[in-house]
Write a protein that holds these residues in place. Structure first.
Motif, PDB file in Angstrom:
ATOM      1  N   ARG A  65      11.934   7.209  -4.285  1.00  0.00           N
ATOM      2  CA  ARG A  65      11.226   6.595  -3.034  1.00  0.00           C
ATOM      3  C   ARG A  65      10.661   5.133  -3.224  1.00  0.00           C
ATOM      4  O   ARG A  65      10.639   4.253  -2.481  1.00  0.00           O
ATOM      5  N   ASN A 114       0.898  -1.385   0.039  1.00  0.00           N
ATOM      6  CA  ASN A 114      -0.176   0.032  -0.064  1.00  0.00           C
ATOM      7  C   ASN A 114       0.795   1.242  -0.183  1.00  0.00           C
ATOM      8  O   ASN A 114       0.530   2.174  -0.474  1.00  0.00           O
ATOM      9  N   ARG A 115       2.067   1.099   0.621  1.00  0.00           N
ATOM     10  CA  ARG A 115       3.035   2.368   0.923  1.00  0.00           C
ATOM     11  C   ARG A 115       3.241   2.500  -0.680  1.00  0.00           C
ATOM     12  O   ARG A 115       3.708   3.969  -1.006  1.00  0.00           O
ATOM     13  N   GLU A 126       0.804   4.585  -2.555  1.00  0.00           N
ATOM     14  CA  GLU A 126       0.803   5.916  -2.186  1.00  0.00           C
ATOM     15  C   GLU A 126       1.997   6.816  -2.592  1.00  0.00           C
ATOM     16  O   GLU A 126       1.858   7.853  -2.995  1.00  0.00           O
ATOM     17  N   ILE A 127       3.260   6.159  -2.759  1.00  0.00           N
ATOM     18  CA  ILE A 127       4.278   6.950  -3.149  1.00  0.00           C
ATOM     19  C   ILE A 127       4.223   7.294  -4.713  1.00  0.00           C
ATOM     20  O   ILE A 127       4.453   8.313  -5.138  1.00  0.00           O
ATOM     21  N   GLU A 145      11.482   1.433  -1.991  1.00  0.00           N
ATOM     22  CA  GLU A 145      10.639   0.637  -1.448  1.00  0.00           C
ATOM     23  C   GLU A 145      10.354  -0.725  -2.180  1.00  0.00           C
ATOM     24  O   GLU A 145      10.244  -1.585  -1.609  1.00  0.00           O
TER      25      GLU A 145
END
Length: 58
Positions: free
Chosen positions: A38, A2-3, A6-7, A42
Motif C-alpha cells: 500500500r 501524511n497518508r 500512517e501506512i 501511495e
C-alpha cells in the motif's frame, strides 16, 4: 504524504507484532507486506499526480 506516514506506521506495528507473537508470526508478516505494498502504491500515485500537474516543457 501524511497518508504514507500512517501506512508505514501500520506496517511497522505489524512487524513488531510478528516479532512478539511467535504463534501468529506468518500472519503479521503477511499483514506487514500488504501495508508495504500500500505504501508503494501511495508513492506511485503521488508521483503520477505530480507528473500530471506539472506543465510540459516547451
Amino acid at each position: 504524504m501524511n497518508r504514507l506516514v500512517e501506512i508505514r506506521s501500520q506496517e511497522f506495528l505489524c512487524r513488531e507484532r510478528a516479532a512478539l507473537d511467535v504463534e501468529r508470526r506468518v500472519f503479521w508478516l503477511t499483514q506487514a507486506q500488504e501495508w508495504e505494498q500500500r505504501a508503494l502504491d501511495e508513492i506511485a500515485y503521488h508521483f503520477r499526480e505530480c507528473n500530471l500537474t506539472q506543465p510540459e516543457a516547451a
